[in-house]
Write a protein that holds these residues in place. Structure first.
Motif, mmCIF file in Angstrom:
data_model
loop_
_atom_site.group_PDB
_atom_site.id
_atom_site.type_symbol
_atom_site.label_atom_id
_atom_site.label_comp_id
_atom_site.label_asym_id
_atom_site.label_seq_id
_atom_site.Cartn_x
_atom_site.Cartn_y
_atom_site.Cartn_z
ATOM 1 N N ALA A 171 0.824 -1.204 0.000
ATOM 2 C CA ALA A 171 0.000 0.000 0.000
ATOM 3 C C ALA A 171 0.860 1.256 0.000
ATOM 4 O O ALA A 171 0.535 2.251 -0.661
ATOM 5 C CB ALA A 171 -0.930 0.003 1.210
ATOM 6 N N LEU A 172 1.966 1.236 0.735
ATOM 7 C CA LEU A 172 2.862 2.391 0.752
ATOM 8 C C LEU A 172 3.486 2.628 -0.616
ATOM 9 O O LEU A 172 3.635 3.776 -1.058
ATOM 10 C CB LEU A 172 3.954 2.193 1.804
ATOM 11 C CG LEU A 172 3.507 2.227 3.266
ATOM 12 C CD1 LEU A 172 4.654 1.816 4.183
ATOM 13 C CD2 LEU A 172 2.999 3.617 3.641
ATOM 14 N N ALA A 173 3.866 1.541 -1.300
ATOM 15 C CA ALA A 173 4.419 1.677 -2.641
ATOM 16 C C ALA A 173 3.385 2.251 -3.595
ATOM 17 O O ALA A 173 3.686 3.128 -4.417
ATOM 18 C CB ALA A 173 4.903 0.322 -3.148
ATOM 19 N N THR A 174 2.145 1.794 -3.476
ATOM 20 C CA THR A 174 1.071 2.325 -4.314
ATOM 21 C C THR A 174 0.842 3.799 -4.032
ATOM 22 O O THR A 174 0.704 4.611 -4.951
ATOM 23 C CB THR A 174 -0.230 1.537 -4.053
ATOM 24 O OG1 THR A 174 -0.002 0.156 -4.316
ATOM 25 C CG2 THR A 174 -1.352 2.037 -4.941
ATOM 26 N N SER A 175 0.808 4.149 -2.762
ATOM 27 C CA SER A 175 0.614 5.545 -2.370
ATOM 28 C C SER A 175 1.733 6.422 -2.910
ATOM 29 O O SER A 175 1.484 7.523 -3.420
ATOM 30 C CB SER A 175 0.548 5.651 -0.845
ATOM 31 O OG SER A 175 0.476 6.991 -0.424
ATOM 32 N N ALA A 176 2.974 5.940 -2.819
ATOM 33 C CA ALA A 176 4.112 6.723 -3.293
ATOM 34 C C ALA A 176 4.061 6.918 -4.806
ATOM 35 O O ALA A 176 4.317 8.016 -5.311
ATOM 36 C CB ALA A 176 5.418 6.036 -2.892
ATOM 37 N N VAL A 177 3.714 5.857 -5.538
ATOM 38 C CA VAL A 177 3.638 5.973 -7.005
ATOM 39 C C VAL A 177 2.565 6.974 -7.401
ATOM 40 O O VAL A 177 2.786 7.849 -8.252
ATOM 41 C CB VAL A 177 3.352 4.595 -7.631
ATOM 42 C CG1 VAL A 177 3.020 4.742 -9.115
ATOM 43 C CG2 VAL A 177 4.556 3.675 -7.471
ATOM 44 N N LEU A 178 1.393 6.877 -6.786
ATOM 45 C CA LEU A 178 0.300 7.783 -7.124
ATOM 46 C C LEU A 178 0.627 9.224 -6.743
ATOM 47 O O LEU A 178 0.299 10.165 -7.487
ATOM 48 C CB LEU A 178 -0.986 7.327 -6.435
ATOM 49 C CG LEU A 178 -1.549 5.977 -6.901
ATOM 50 C CD1 LEU A 178 -2.772 5.596 -6.075
ATOM 51 C CD2 LEU A 178 -1.890 6.016 -8.381
ATOM 52 N N ALA A 179 1.255 9.415 -5.599
ATOM 53 C CA ALA A 179 1.625 10.767 -5.174
ATOM 54 C C ALA A 179 2.661 11.365 -6.114
ATOM 55 O O ALA A 179 2.595 12.563 -6.462
ATOM 56 C CB ALA A 179 2.156 10.741 -3.739
ATOM 57 N N PHE A 180 3.630 10.564 -6.544
ATOM 58 C CA PHE A 180 4.649 11.060 -7.461
ATOM 59 C C PHE A 180 4.034 11.439 -8.799
ATOM 60 O O PHE A 180 4.350 12.502 -9.364
ATOM 61 C CB PHE A 180 5.730 10.003 -7.660
ATOM 62 C CG PHE A 180 6.932 10.498 -8.429
ATOM 63 C CD1 PHE A 180 7.995 11.078 -7.763
ATOM 64 C CD2 PHE A 180 6.988 10.382 -9.817
ATOM 65 C CE1 PHE A 180 9.096 11.548 -8.470
ATOM 66 C CE2 PHE A 180 8.077 10.847 -10.527
ATOM 67 C CZ PHE A 180 9.137 11.425 -9.850
ATOM 68 N N LEU A 181 3.159 10.591 -9.322
ATOM 69 C CA LEU A 181 2.512 10.889 -10.597
ATOM 70 C C LEU A 181 1.688 12.173 -10.514
ATOM 71 O O LEU A 181 1.658 12.962 -11.461
ATOM 72 C CB LEU A 181 1.621 9.718 -11.019
ATOM 73 C CG LEU A 181 2.308 8.413 -11.394
ATOM 74 C CD1 LEU A 181 1.281 7.342 -11.709
ATOM 75 C CD2 LEU A 181 3.235 8.606 -12.581
ATOM 76 N N ALA A 182 1.001 12.364 -9.390
ATOM 77 C CA ALA A 182 0.136 13.537 -9.247
ATOM 78 C C ALA A 182 0.927 14.836 -9.200
ATOM 79 O O ALA A 182 0.450 15.877 -9.665
ATOM 80 C CB ALA A 182 -0.716 13.396 -7.987
ATOM 81 N N THR A 183 2.127 14.806 -8.650
ATOM 82 C CA THR A 183 2.911 16.029 -8.502
ATOM 83 C C THR A 183 3.878 16.257 -9.659
ATOM 84 O O THR A 183 4.202 17.395 -9.980
ATOM 85 C CB THR A 183 3.711 16.003 -7.193
ATOM 86 O OG1 THR A 183 4.544 14.830 -7.174
ATOM 87 C CG2 THR A 183 2.778 15.951 -6.000
ATOM 88 N N TRP A 184 4.328 15.180 -10.296
ATOM 89 C CA TRP A 184 5.356 15.319 -11.330
ATOM 90 C C TRP A 184 4.858 16.127 -12.519
ATOM 91 O O TRP A 184 5.577 16.981 -13.042
ATOM 92 C CB TRP A 184 5.826 13.940 -11.780
ATOM 93 C CG TRP A 184 6.843 13.970 -12.878
ATOM 94 C CD1 TRP A 184 6.634 13.689 -14.192
ATOM 95 C CD2 TRP A 184 8.220 14.318 -12.760
ATOM 96 N NE1 TRP A 184 7.798 13.837 -14.903
ATOM 97 C CE2 TRP A 184 8.790 14.218 -14.048
ATOM 98 C CE3 TRP A 184 9.027 14.697 -11.685
ATOM 99 C CZ2 TRP A 184 10.130 14.486 -14.286
ATOM 100 C CZ3 TRP A 184 10.360 14.968 -11.928
ATOM 101 C CH2 TRP A 184 10.902 14.872 -13.218
ATOM 102 N N ASP A 185 3.631 15.864 -12.970
ATOM 103 C CA ASP A 185 3.147 16.533 -14.172
ATOM 104 C C ASP A 185 2.046 17.548 -13.875
ATOM 105 O O ASP A 185 1.273 17.909 -14.764
ATOM 106 C CB ASP A 185 2.648 15.506 -15.193
ATOM 107 C CG ASP A 185 1.523 14.650 -14.659
ATOM 108 O OD1 ASP A 185 1.192 14.785 -13.465
ATOM 109 O OD2 ASP A 185 0.970 13.847 -15.430
#
Length: 270
Positions: free
Chosen positions: A189-203
């Motif tokens: 779940a932490l890995a999923t949260s990190a991936v989604l958070a990174f995608l949301a902020t990167w672009d």
């Protein structure tokens, strides 16, 4: 027969999803004069890497890339940690206003982000966070907290109470149970949260465009937009810059891919 139909449908769906990316990748290797050739060449007959070299060196692209990497990394780390703490509290503790507070956070997910630009800008100006990377980080954390808390709360609620009680009997306090029990079990779940958070902020583009005017503080989406001229655009250059911007996203996703699907199922389908 059903299996063959399913295979065909999945193949067609995959082609529809990947076609824009493949077109972008193909165009990034074309000269400007070949971009609008009819019929289009999906495999350039005269490929060039000049677009990539120009994209990286033009308009301080490397600086913008660095700014986005800093903002996305810090935002992702802070969002994941704070969301994990909030989710742990909502999942395992009973306190006054718990349900009201949680559903108030969920209510924020229903508000379109564009509607919040003006009040967010007013707050950022009052706190003197405009034209700063900190202004981006703070508000990215705030906007990402609700969904990631929801995702992690569902996972924490699945941890057996017996494990929690066993650690309490051994004398483990709240912090130790969180760090030694819940966080290790919540890695998917932490890995999923990190991936989604990174995608949301990167672009992210609207908020960065709203509060950043200093060219030295601009992020990658703003840099890519600058490659589009007022009357004409070098699409090969634009697409080359877009491909370069995808590299960190692909790396992050590949690193977390093993846990991504299981994390989404465990948290969102709870």
């Amino acid at each position: 027969m059903t299996r063959h139909i399913r295979f065909v449908l999945l193949t067609l769906g995959a082609l529809v999803v990947t076609a824009p990316f493949l077109y972008m990748l193909s165009t990034s290797f074309k000269h400007d004069t070949a971009v609008f050739d009819l019929p289009p060449e999906f495999v350039p007959s005269d490929p060039t890497v000049d677009n990539y070299a120009t994209a990286w060196t033009a308009n301080d692209f490397a600086r913008f890339f660095s700014n986005s990497l800093i903002v996305a990394t810090v935002s992702t780390f802070c969002t994941t940690i704070l969301a994990a703490l909030a989710a742990y509290a909502f999942a395992r503790f009973r306190f006054p206003g718990r349900a009201l507070l949680f559903w108030t956070m969920m209510l924020g997910l229903m508000v379109p982000g564009v509607m919040l630009l003006i009040p967010q800008f007013t707050v950022a100006r009052t706190l003197q966070l405009t034209d700063t990377l900190s202004g981006l980080v703070v508000f990215y954390i705030g906007t990402g907290m609700a969904f990631n808390t929801f995702l992690l709360r569902g996972f924490f609620e699945q941890v057996p109470h017996e494990l929690d009680e066993a650690m309490m009997i051994d004398g483990a306090g709240t912090v130790r149970r969180f760090t030694m029990l819940y966080l290790p079990l919540a890695r998917p779940a932490l890995a999923t949260s990190a991936v989604l958070a990174f995608l949301a902020t990167w672009d992210e583009y609207p908020w960065a465009l709203t509060i950043i005017n200093d060219p030295a503080k601009q992020t990658l989406p703003l840099a890519i937009a600058q490659f589009q001229g007022q009357h004409a655009s070098s699409w090969g250059l634009v697409f080359a810059a877009s491909v370069l911007s995808l590299v960190p996203v692909l790396v992050i996703y590949l690193l977390g891919q093993r846990h991504f699907v299981s994390g989404m199922q465990a948290g969102a389908l709870k």
